[in-house]
Design a protein around this motif. Structure first.
Motif, PDB file in Angstrom:
ATOM      1  N   TYR A 259       0.892  -1.273   0.041  1.00 29.60           N
ATOM      2  CA  TYR A 259       0.088  -0.002   0.017  1.00 29.60           C
ATOM      3  C   TYR A 259       1.008   1.254   0.230  1.00 29.60           C
ATOM      4  N   ARG A 260       1.739   1.402   0.903  1.00 24.45           N
ATOM      5  CA  ARG A 260       2.763   2.412   1.029  1.00 24.45           C
ATOM      6  C   ARG A 260       3.631   2.444  -0.228  1.00 24.45           C
ATOM      7  N   ARG A 261       4.074   1.273  -0.426  1.00 24.95           N
ATOM      8  CA  ARG A 261       5.236   1.357  -1.505  1.00 24.95           C
ATOM      9  C   ARG A 261       4.777   1.844  -2.738  1.00 24.95           C
ATOM     10  N   LEU A 262       3.481   1.473  -3.280  1.00 27.45           N
ATOM     11  CA  LEU A 262       2.631   1.949  -4.276  1.00 27.45           C
ATOM     12  C   LEU A 262       2.511   3.364  -4.150  1.00 27.45           C
ATOM     13  N   PHE A 263       2.036   3.848  -3.220  1.00 31.65           N
ATOM     14  CA  PHE A 263       1.782   5.359  -2.973  1.00 31.65           C
ATOM     15  C   PHE A 263       3.166   6.089  -3.052  1.00 31.65           C
ATOM     16  N   TYR A 264       4.477   5.491  -2.690  1.00 30.06           N
ATOM     17  CA  TYR A 264       5.523   6.222  -2.957  1.00 30.06           C
ATOM     18  C   TYR A 264       5.973   6.303  -4.217  1.00 30.06           C
ATOM     19  N   SER A 265       5.761   5.062  -4.895  1.00 30.71           N
ATOM     20  CA  SER A 265       6.008   4.926  -6.528  1.00 30.71           C
ATOM     21  C   SER A 265       5.359   5.944  -7.092  1.00 30.71           C
ATOM     22  N   PHE A 266       3.948   5.949  -6.859  1.00 29.21           N
ATOM     23  CA  PHE A 266       3.376   6.789  -7.648  1.00 29.21           C
ATOM     24  C   PHE A 266       3.873   8.555  -7.276  1.00 29.21           C
TER      25      PHE A 266
ATOM     26  N   THR B 146      -8.945   1.731  -0.660  1.00 28.36           N
ATOM     27  CA  THR B 146      -7.534   1.752  -1.126  1.00 28.36           C
ATOM     28  C   THR B 146      -7.264   2.521  -2.070  1.00 28.36           C
ATOM     29  N   PHE B 147      -8.041   2.616  -3.092  1.00 26.74           N
ATOM     30  CA  PHE B 147      -7.755   3.358  -4.431  1.00 26.74           C
ATOM     31  C   PHE B 147      -7.378   4.759  -4.208  1.00 26.74           C
ATOM     32  N   GLN B 148      -8.249   5.413  -3.459  1.00 22.73           N
ATOM     33  CA  GLN B 148      -8.015   6.837  -3.563  1.00 22.73           C
ATOM     34  C   GLN B 148      -6.481   7.261  -2.859  1.00 22.73           C
ATOM     35  N   PRO B 149      -6.162   6.515  -1.758  1.00 20.96           N
ATOM     36  CA  PRO B 149      -5.105   7.062  -0.964  1.00 20.96           C
ATOM     37  C   PRO B 149      -3.925   6.621  -1.869  1.00 20.96           C
ATOM     38  N   VAL B 150      -3.943   5.624  -2.739  1.00 28.19           N
ATOM     39  CA  VAL B 150      -2.789   5.063  -3.361  1.00 28.19           C
ATOM     40  C   VAL B 150      -2.766   5.862  -4.647  1.00 28.19           C
ATOM     41  N   VAL B 151      -3.682   6.551  -5.250  1.00 29.60           N
ATOM     42  CA  VAL B 151      -3.209   7.175  -6.471  1.00 29.60           C
ATOM     43  C   VAL B 151      -3.393   8.622  -6.236  1.00 29.60           C
ATOM     44  N   TYR B 152      -3.643   9.101  -4.697  1.00 30.27           N
ATOM     45  CA  TYR B 152      -3.746  10.502  -4.520  1.00 30.27           C
ATOM     46  C   TYR B 152      -2.378  11.294  -4.963  1.00 30.27           C
ATOM     47  N   PRO B 153      -1.298  10.733  -5.131  1.00 32.56           N
ATOM     48  CA  PRO B 153      -0.222  11.855  -5.596  1.00 32.56           C
ATOM     49  C   PRO B 153      -0.324  11.950  -7.041  1.00 32.56           C
ATOM     50  N   VAL B 154      -0.940  11.153  -7.800  1.00 31.63           N
ATOM     51  CA  VAL B 154      -0.911  11.648  -9.232  1.00 31.63           C
ATOM     52  C   VAL B 154      -2.186  12.146  -9.627  1.00 31.63           C
ATOM     53  N   CYS B 155      -3.352  12.319  -8.887  1.00 33.24           N
ATOM     54  CA  CYS B 155      -4.590  12.789  -9.229  1.00 33.24           C
ATOM     55  C   CYS B 155      -4.577  14.135  -9.830  1.00 33.24           C
ATOM     56  N   GLY B 156      -3.798  15.207  -8.974  1.00 31.08           N
ATOM     57  CA  GLY B 156      -3.729  16.606  -9.477  1.00 31.08           C
ATOM     58  C   GLY B 156      -3.434  16.731 -10.898  1.00 31.08           C
TER      59      GLY B 156
ATOM     60  N   LEU C 281       2.796  11.457 -14.870  1.00 31.53           N
ATOM     61  CA  LEU C 281       1.625  10.551 -15.339  1.00 31.53           C
ATOM     62  C   LEU C 281       0.446  11.413 -15.521  1.00 31.53           C
ATOM     63  N   LYS C 282       0.043  11.279 -16.675  1.00 27.79           N
ATOM     64  CA  LYS C 282      -1.368  12.103 -17.293  1.00 27.79           C
ATOM     65  C   LYS C 282      -2.443  11.089 -17.342  1.00 27.79           C
ATOM     66  N   SER C 283      -2.293   9.601 -17.385  1.00 32.01           N
ATOM     67  CA  SER C 283      -3.121   9.033 -18.057  1.00 32.01           C
ATOM     68  C   SER C 283      -3.316   7.923 -17.111  1.00 32.01           C
ATOM     69  N   LEU C 284      -4.510   7.195 -16.638  1.00 31.18           N
ATOM     70  CA  LEU C 284      -4.404   6.148 -15.850  1.00 31.18           C
ATOM     71  C   LEU C 284      -5.658   5.279 -16.039  1.00 31.18           C
ATOM     72  N   SER C 285      -5.355   3.930 -16.163  1.00 28.10           N
ATOM     73  CA  SER C 285      -6.604   2.987 -16.638  1.00 28.10           C
ATOM     74  C   SER C 285      -6.300   1.450 -16.031  1.00 28.10           C
ATOM     75  N   GLY C 286      -7.164   0.675 -16.150  1.00 29.92           N
ATOM     76  CA  GLY C 286      -6.850  -0.491 -15.807  1.00 29.92           C
ATOM     77  C   GLY C 286      -7.730  -0.732 -14.509  1.00 29.92           C
ATOM     78  N   ILE C 287      -6.787  -0.882 -13.546  1.00 29.54           N
ATOM     79  CA  ILE C 287      -7.442  -0.686 -12.088  1.00 29.54           C
ATOM     80  C   ILE C 287      -8.450  -1.993 -12.113  1.00 29.54           C
ATOM     81  N   TRP C 288      -8.036  -3.398 -12.244  1.00 29.00           N
ATOM     82  CA  TRP C 288      -8.923  -4.313 -12.568  1.00 29.00           C
ATOM     83  C   TRP C 288      -9.266  -4.913 -11.099  1.00 29.00           C
ATOM     84  N   PHE C 289      -8.775  -4.813 -10.206  1.00 27.64           N
ATOM     85  CA  PHE C 289      -9.598  -4.955  -8.723  1.00 27.64           C
ATOM     86  C   PHE C 289      -8.728  -4.195  -7.740  1.00 27.64           C
TER      87      PHE C 289
END
Lengths: 296, 574
Positions: free
Chosen positions: B248-255, B274-284, B261-269
């Motif tokens: 969870y945290r590793r992915l957050f730091y990776s993001f 957990t979704f919002q906290p993890v992708v939070y860094p790139v949302c803006g 990053l401008k474009s995000l897709s997939g997210i199969w499951f």
């Protein structure tokens, strides 16, 4: 740009003449628009409702099945091969004249039928509740396969969702120990009870304000009264006398406020309220080293 | 007239990029035609049977980019039988002979075999891009040829193909010296991919900007990939769920590291909350978010993410977002250009998204260009609001889940609403209608939709007039697709000159007869009239059909190549 709300009058074709071949027929229909506008409220006799092509559609019940143009019979009856020629010819003759009327009858019927708008959705809902129409709505095979395979993706992940329960807002609280510099007795605080850092900060303030004042009151004398009510501020941004730090599940000391709230709640194991001046170089190095490690 | 030497004319022509300009220029005089042929670099063939591959290849020997589309659009919805045709082999053969300098090959809705892929890998040493969309009949074995032989490959894009997936060995076939990859998309493959191989590939391709993985890629692997490729611009994730602590945290730091990053897709499951906290860094910074492959994201999670993405221009979601969710989108994403709301439930109606959601979107997002909307109901008022608020619409596809549903408030047909759309959105090029519609809507379309190029109709209209209004009125119409409408021979045969400008016409479950089709075919030799029957139909075309027998599926297209020779038995070319 012209008026965006197209009123009925706007849609009357004027001299545009958009290149239609069968001029007389179209003109009559064109003229019918103006007629339609005036005669909107008049009841007119129309051709009796015949077996309409709507029967070919999978859904036949509902209000609007009744209001299809009745003279469509001749043009579509594929089975009526013999009569087709006759009726088509006839239909074309009455086409022009009757078009206005039937459309008006159509609208009238619709208007009459829709006396109670509340009732209107009901038939539609019952239609919607029928078996879906073949070939509609259009769904790409890719997407359809996605739905079926993704359900299998869902299954094995169910066990994973159990672990994500640790991120859930379960009803039981999440109590962590919290110690403050200068206060020998620690406290426990329920992280689940708060949903943001600000609320946590004010809760910490409430929790320790009294205790801190008691501690100080042993030392000072006259300052008692004022000290007792002094709020502990600036816990999160380093501006106050104290700073809030936490220990996460890997044992590292981190400044509270760095990560999103939910992540903090799930990883914090212990809280400490340190004097900002005491925020030692060693503590800071731990946190910054950790961040640097992931950033390299 | 001043004399320009050939080289000068060639140089001038090299600035002409649009197909229309090039077509016009080649008609001026013989010399110009010759020069234009020599210098044309891109050819776009919208219908693979409209022209012969050999003719294209010999006429344009300097080709760099070839795009060919095969089956009609309704093949996506399984209305075209599988063996219909559209093989790429003749195209590859022709290009291999005459255009060896080909750099980019793009096929859509065509039949691609492993042999074709092998031939591609051997014939075009300069191949930089291979894009296969909605194609079928190849396997991952074919991909091994591409991976091992195409040393200059920059783009390998596989989208929505039906692939016989025999494993991910193809990924290992990229040699260690291969470093040129910029874009890799393999979402349509299902089998598990070796993480180490993929990470190795990512690590040695410094220009990689687009990566769409399949659902087998784990979160841990994704974290590692992101750390190695922080300059990714377009990411399609695998599954975002794991049982390992700390991911969870590793992915957050990776993001956090992926600043571009401008474009995000997939997210199969992804698990709840957990979704919002993890992708939070790139949302803006996100411009594009495609979540149509992830229908189980909790609505609250989804809205949490979207409300943090104010710069979003493209959003694909599933209708579970609901009208309230669309209101959030409308209030957050003022820059939105494209919105697609897909249905989540294929086995019955769903009621999550209605006309209210559409009103909310149109109010908040005036810059909308493209709108695809599956909904439970629609009103004329909502459509009029869209027409007023979003005048820049270029593409509007409304899919009412009940295809004959009228306006539930007034019980009127949706004619006025769509009439407002074509009147208000002057640049509208693609339109797809549904709901209870009479001939009136076609009158409006014929009158006002001047830029319309593609029209898709289902369960609409009352008489042949409907179709005739459209054929007579829309001067720029190229593709007309009709299913389950009461249009018959009268409309089909009314104006033959129309078929010179119409690229293709599809009519299924309408009222046209075999006789009508034959009459059309006889009148117009540059038109190919295909009558397609299902393989299982009892009255197949092997028996001599009567003139008045209904033609279930008709596909009519203009062609200069004559009738095609590869049609299966259930397709009769009149």
């Amino acid at each position: 740009m012209e008026e965006m709300q197209p009123k009925l009058l706007d849609l009357i074709p004027n001299e545009r003449g958009w290149g239609v071949k069968a001029n007389d027929r179209e003109r009559k229909i064109g003229g019918g628009f103006g007629v339609r506008e005036e005669k909107k409220l008049e009841l007119r006799l129309g051709l009796p409702g015949e077996e309409d092509w709507n029967a070919n559609r999978k859904k036949t019940e509902g209000l609007c099945a009744n209001v299809n143009p009745p003279f469509s019979l001749g043009l579509f009856g594929a089975s009526q091969t013999k009569q087709e020629g006759l009726i088509t010819g006839e239909a074309q003759k009455i086409h022009a004249k009757a078009d206005n009327q039937t459309s008006i009858v159509e609208r009238k019927a619709i208007a009459h039928a829709a006396t109670s708008p509340a009732a209107a959705p009901l038939p539609s809902n019952s239609r919607a509740a029928n078996a879906p129409v073949v070939g509609w709505p259009p769904v790409r095979s890719f997407r359809r396969n996605l739905a079926s395979t993704s359900k299998t993706v869902l299954e094995p992940q169910k066990w994973a969702s159990g672990t994500s329960a640790k991120f859930d807002n379960s009803t039981k609280g999440l109590f962590v120990k919290i110690n403050m510099d200068g206060v020998p007795i620690g406290r426990k605080i329920d992280l689940k009870a708060y949903d943001s850092y600000d609320k946590l900060s004010s809760a910490v303030d409430q929790l320790f304000r009294g205790l801190l004042a008691d501690q100080r009151s042993e030392i000072g004398t006259e300052k008692n009264v004022e000290e007792k009510g002094k709020a502990i501020q600036g816990l999160l941004d380093g501006s106050g006398e104290y700073t809030l730090v936490y220990e996460d599940d890997e044992g590292d000391k981190m400044l509270v406020g760095d990560v999103p709230w939910e992540m903090f709640v799930s990883t914090a194991k212990r809280l400490r309220v340190l004097k900002s001046s005491d925020l030692s170089a060693s503590t800071l190095r731990t946190t910054s080293r950790k961040r640097a490690a992931t950033e390299c | 007239m001043p004399y320009f030497p050939q080289e000068v004319v060639e140089c001038i022509f090299s600035y002409l990029t649009s197909h229309q300009d090039r077509n016009s220029v080649s008609l001026v005089c013989k010399d110009w035609s010759v020069i234009e042929q020599k210098t044309r670099r891109h050819v776009y063939v919208a219908n693979c049977y409209a022209v012969s591959p050999t003719r294209v290849a010999t006429r344009f020997p300097g080709l760099w980019v070839l795009t060919v589309k095969g089956m009609p659009h309704f093949a996506d919805f399984r209305l075209v039988p599988r063996g219909w045709g559209g093989s790429v082999q003749p195209w590859i053969n022709a290009m291999a002979c005459s255009c060896p300098r080909l750099e980019e090959i793009r096929f859509k809705r065509m039949v691609v075999s492993d042999e074709s892929l092998m031939l591609i890998s051997r014939s075009f040493p300069n191949l930089k891009a291979l894009v296969l969309v909605s194609c079928r009949a190849f396997s991952t074995d074919g991909l091994t040829y591409i991976a091992s032989s195409c040393r200059q490959l920059r783009e390998l894009d596989l989208q929505e193909n039906e692939v016989n997936d025999r494993g991910s060995q193809w990924l290992e076939c990229f040699p260690n010296s291969f470093t040129s990859l910029e874009s890799l998309k393999f979402t349509c493959l299902r089998s598990a991919v070796n993480s180490a191989t993929l990470e190795g590939l990512v690590a040695r391709c410094p220009n990689l900007r687009t990566l769409h993985v399949n659902s087998s890629i784990s979160v841990e692997c994704l974290s590692r990939i992101l750390i190695r490729a922080p300059r990714l611009v377009d990411l399609g994730t695998g599954s975002l769920s794991s049982n390992q602590m700390g991911w969870y945290r590793r992915l957050f730091y990776s993001f956090q590291k992926c600043k571009g990053l401008k474009s995000l897709s997939g997210i199969w499951f992804v698990g709840p909350r957990t979704f919002q906290p993890v992708v939070y860094p790139v949302c803006g910074n996100l411009l594009s978010l495609k979540l149509s492959s992830a229908p189980w994201i909790l609505k609250s999670d989804l809205l949490n993410v979207i409300s943090n993405c104010p710069r979003l221009q493209k959003l694909w979601v599933v209708d579970r977002i609901g009208d309230e969710g669309l209101a959030v989108v409308g209030s957050t994403c003022q820059d939105l250009r494209e919105l697609r709301v897909f249905q989540s439930n294929f086995h019955g109606p769903s009621c999550w998204v209605t006309d209210e959601g559409l009103i909310a979107i149109s109010t908040g997002c005036p810059k909308l260009n493209c709108l695809l909307y599956y909904c439970a109901q629609m009103t004329n008022a909502a459509l009029m609001t869209v027409a007023k608020n979003c005048p820049d619409l270029i593409q509007f596809k409304l899919r009412n889940l009940d295809p004959v549903k009228p306006d539930p408030v007034t019980n009127h047909p949706l004619d006025e609403g769509f009439g407002a759309i074509v009147q208000g959105c002057k640049g509208l090029k693609r339109l797809s209608l549904s709901g209870f519609l009479t001939d009136q809507v076609f009158l409006y379309i014929g009158m006002y939709a001047e830029q319309l190029e593609m029209l898709s109709i289902a369960y609409a209209g009352e008489t042949d007039n409907g179709m005739m209004y459209v054929l007579n009125g829309c001067k720029n119409l190229r593709k007309l697709k009709i299913q389950d409408c009461p249009f018959g021979d009268g409309a089909l045969l009314e104006d033959f000159t129309k078929y010179e400008t119409l690229r293709s016409l599809w009519m299924s479950s309408c009222e046209v007869t075999i006789g009508g089709c034959k009459a059309l075919a006889a009148k117009n030799t540059q038109l190919s009239v295909e009558v397609i029957s299902d393989l299982n139909s009892i009255s197949g075309l092997s028996l001599e059909p009567s003139k008045n027998q209904r033609a279930e599926k008709v596909y009519i297209y203009r062609t200069v190549a004559g009738p095609r020779t590869d049609a299966p038995t259930n397709v009769s070319i009149l």
